[in-house]
Design an enzyme around this catalytic site. Structure first.
Site, PDB file in Angstrom:
ATOM      1  N   GLU A 152       1.749  -3.139  -5.885  1.00  0.00           N
ATOM      2  CA  GLU A 152       2.902  -3.468  -6.731  1.00  0.00           C
ATOM      3  C   GLU A 152       3.088  -4.967  -6.961  1.00  0.00           C
ATOM      4  O   GLU A 152       4.205  -5.479  -6.897  1.00  0.00           O
ATOM      5  CB  GLU A 152       4.182  -2.858  -6.137  1.00  0.00           C
ATOM      6  N   GLU A 173       0.155   8.934  -4.612  1.00  0.00           N
ATOM      7  CA  GLU A 173       1.617   9.102  -4.469  1.00  0.00           C
ATOM      8  C   GLU A 173       2.213  10.047  -5.507  1.00  0.00           C
ATOM      9  O   GLU A 173       3.268   9.769  -6.082  1.00  0.00           O
ATOM     10  CB  GLU A 173       2.297   7.721  -4.539  1.00  0.00           C
TER      11      GLU A 173
HETATM   12  C1  XIL Z   1       7.707   4.819   0.688  1.00  0.00           C
HETATM   13  C2  XIL Z   1       7.679   5.861   1.777  1.00  0.00           C
HETATM   14  O1  XIL Z   1       7.601   7.142   1.214  1.00  0.00           O
HETATM   15  C3  XIL Z   1       8.890   5.738   2.635  1.00  0.00           C
HETATM   16  O2  XIL Z   1       8.781   6.607   3.757  1.00  0.00           O
HETATM   17  C4  XIL Z   1       9.004   4.304   3.102  1.00  0.00           C
HETATM   18  O3  XIL Z   1      10.130   4.105   3.829  1.00  0.00           O
HETATM   19  C5  XIL Z   1       9.057   3.365   1.929  1.00  0.00           C
HETATM   20  O4  XIL Z   1       7.922   3.529   1.177  1.00  0.00           O
HETATM   21  N1  XIL Z   1       5.499   3.018  -3.504  1.00  0.00           N
HETATM   22  C6  XIL Z   1       4.631   2.919  -2.454  1.00  0.00           C
HETATM   23  C7  XIL Z   1       4.866   3.683  -1.222  1.00  0.00           C
HETATM   24  O5  XIL Z   1       3.586   2.279  -2.578  1.00  0.00           O
HETATM   25  O6  XIL Z   1       4.410   3.024  -0.072  1.00  0.00           O
HETATM   26  C8  XIL Z   1       6.347   4.006  -1.064  1.00  0.00           C
HETATM   27  O7  XIL Z   1       6.472   4.847   0.063  1.00  0.00           O
HETATM   28  C9  XIL Z   1       6.892   4.625  -2.301  1.00  0.00           C
HETATM   29  C10 XIL Z   1       6.769   3.706  -3.467  1.00  0.00           C
END
Ligand code: XIL
Length: 467
Positions: A265, A377
């Site tokens: 990101e 994700e």
């Molecule tokens: C999120 C996780 O799901 C949570 O458990 C954590 O507290 C915060 O991060 N983008 C990403 C992930 O790259 O690492 C994130 O995951 C969600 C958004």
């Protein structure tokens, strides 16, 4: 008589003097045996270099002689930490000989094992296990797919038998949901903690799965330790800290983790999609601020140096939805050239957005660059209206969600084999999704309900892969 008495006196004096001369020398002999000891650590910047320190303690003088097991013989009299490079694979013996002033000696030895990747930690050289041959006739998602099917996981959930059983059945690539981020792995300036990541990796290896490392560098409060956020040293010290962190982490997991998100990101959502920098660009990035506009390249280079074999990814969100952000991502990726192996496109999407064509455009852009594509994700929101009292999915919403899952999997399944890597779902059961916390409304975005039953979305995933 007087000369005779004088002679006797002189004799006694001489006798006493000579015995007095001997006894102090006796008393100077060290009373304790000497014990040789040394410590060794693999250099965090060069996998073939060992840093060896003489830790012998002794209250009298002693000399030290090193033999590092190389052809250059023994060296005496060196002090401090020795830097020893082992270029060739093989097994070497280090011998430290210490000699006390009275001639008493002791030796300590240690074995060093070196393979093609460098010095093996704890003398254990690890390689990525070959893919496990399927022995059952299971028809889990992973069995239907010709790419890795991934799941986000936490250490705690591995211990829930029902959870682990579904993982084994449907998935063959694990991503730590938060336990392989910087705040967990590098909690203080002087410590690393890989225990949760190790547990996840051990589970994966024991079950013939791969692990995708997520994520080394992420500016977000979710992942950044306070000591990094409030870093007090110079920019050069910050950069050295980041290099050491990346090197130490990649070398720790070398051979056991197949791929890593190096930077997550980095691109801002604001106009022109620049790299996040100060707060004005959305959330600022301390990494951009301290390391300059070239920081992403620097991080990829550190990673490549630390482990030339692991696959390196850039990961970001909204790459399908936002045409501008996608273009900025491709500029960044093109600039990285050979340093990058693949793009991770976070698929935090909704049942009605983004459109099939935008997702397809994203896939096409990655394929045209000969990069690996990770649909990462994946979760598909249904409560886009933000209904705080939603208690479940209506049939029509469940079907719309199913259709979106099917669409995403179809698009991924249709890309050339050479670009396929993994498609990862961000959580197993609806009640475990991070989205509930994030949007602060109920959400049901995943493949399984709270009771581990498959949903229509699961069928959509499977139907997209059906022969
Ligand atoms: C999120 C996780 O799901 C949570 O458990 C954590 O507290 C915060 O991060 N983008 C990403 C992930 O790259 O690492 C994130 O995951 C969600 C958004």
């Amino acid at each position: 008589m007087r000369p005779i008495l004088a002679s006797i006196l002189l004799f006694f004096l001489l006798f006493n003097c000579s015995s007095d001369d001997d006894s102090p020398a006796e008393e100077q002999l060290p009373p304790e045996p000497i014990t040789a000891a040394f410590s060794s650590t693999i250099s965090s910047v060069d996998p073939n270099t060992l840093l060896v320190s003489n830790t012998t303690t002794y209250e009298f003088d002693f000399t030290s002689t090193w033999d590092f097991g190389l052809d250059n013989g023994a060296v005496t009299g060196v002090t401090g930490t020795q830097t020893v490079r082992y270029d060739a694979p093989g097994t070497y013996t280090i011998t430290l000989t210490v000699t006390a002033v009275n001639g008493v000696t002791d030796t300590a030895t240690a074995t060093v094992v070196v393979d093609g990747n460098g010095i093996c930690p704890d003398n254990t050289c690890v390689t990525i296990p070959p893919p496990v041959e399927e022995t059952n006739d299971s028809s889990g998602l992973k069995d239907l797919a010709d790419f890795s099917v991934g799941m986000a996981i936490t250490r705690a959930r591995l211990n829930v038998p029902q959870h682990a059983e579904i993982l084994r059945n449907d998935f063959n690539n694990l991503t730590a949901e938060f336990e392989m981020k910087m705040d967990i792995m590098h909690p203080t300036p002087t410590t690393f903690d890989f225990s949760a990541g190790d547990a996840i990796v051990d589970f994966a290896i024991a079950n013939g799965m791969d692990v995708h490392g997520h994520t080394l560098i992420w500016h977000n409060e979710f992942a950044i330790p306070d000591w990094v956020k409030n870093f007090s040293g110079t920019n050069a010290e910050f950069e050295a800290m980041v290099e050491n962190y990346i090197t130490t982490t990649l070398r720790h997991f070398r051979g056991r983790v197949r791929s890593w998100d190096i930077v997550n990101e980095a691109i801002s959502d604001s106009r022109g999609n620049p790299l996040r920098n100060t707060e004005g660009d959305g959330l600022g990035s301390i990494f951009r601020q301290k390391m300059g506009p070239d920081y992403v390249r620097k991080c990829f280079q550190y990673a490549r140096n630390a482990d030339p074999d692991v696959l390196l990814f850039y990961n970001d969100y909204n790459l399908a939805l936002s045409v501008g952000k996608r273009a900025a991502m491709f500029r960044l990726v093109d600039d990285l050239g050979d340093l990058i192996d693949g793009v991770g496109a976070q698929m935090h999407i909704s049942f009605n957005s983004p459109s099939r064509s935008r997702i397809q455009d994203l896939a096409n852009g990655v394929v045209s660059r000969n990069l690996l594509l990770h649909f990462a994700e994946l979760d598909v929101r249904v409560n886009t209206e933000g209904n705080a009292s939603l208690t479940g999915l209506s049939t029509s919403r469940a079907n719309a969600q199913k259709a979106k899952y099917q669409e995403v999997v179809e698009i991924y399944d249709a890309i050339p084999e050479a670009n396929k890597f993994a498609l990862t779902v961000w959580g197993l059961r609806d009640n475990e999704t991070w989205l509930t916390d994030f949007w602060r409304v109920p959400e049901f975005p995943l493949l399984f309900d709270a009771n581990y039953n498959t949903k229509a979305s699961y069928d959509g995933f499977a139907e997209a892969l059906a022969p």
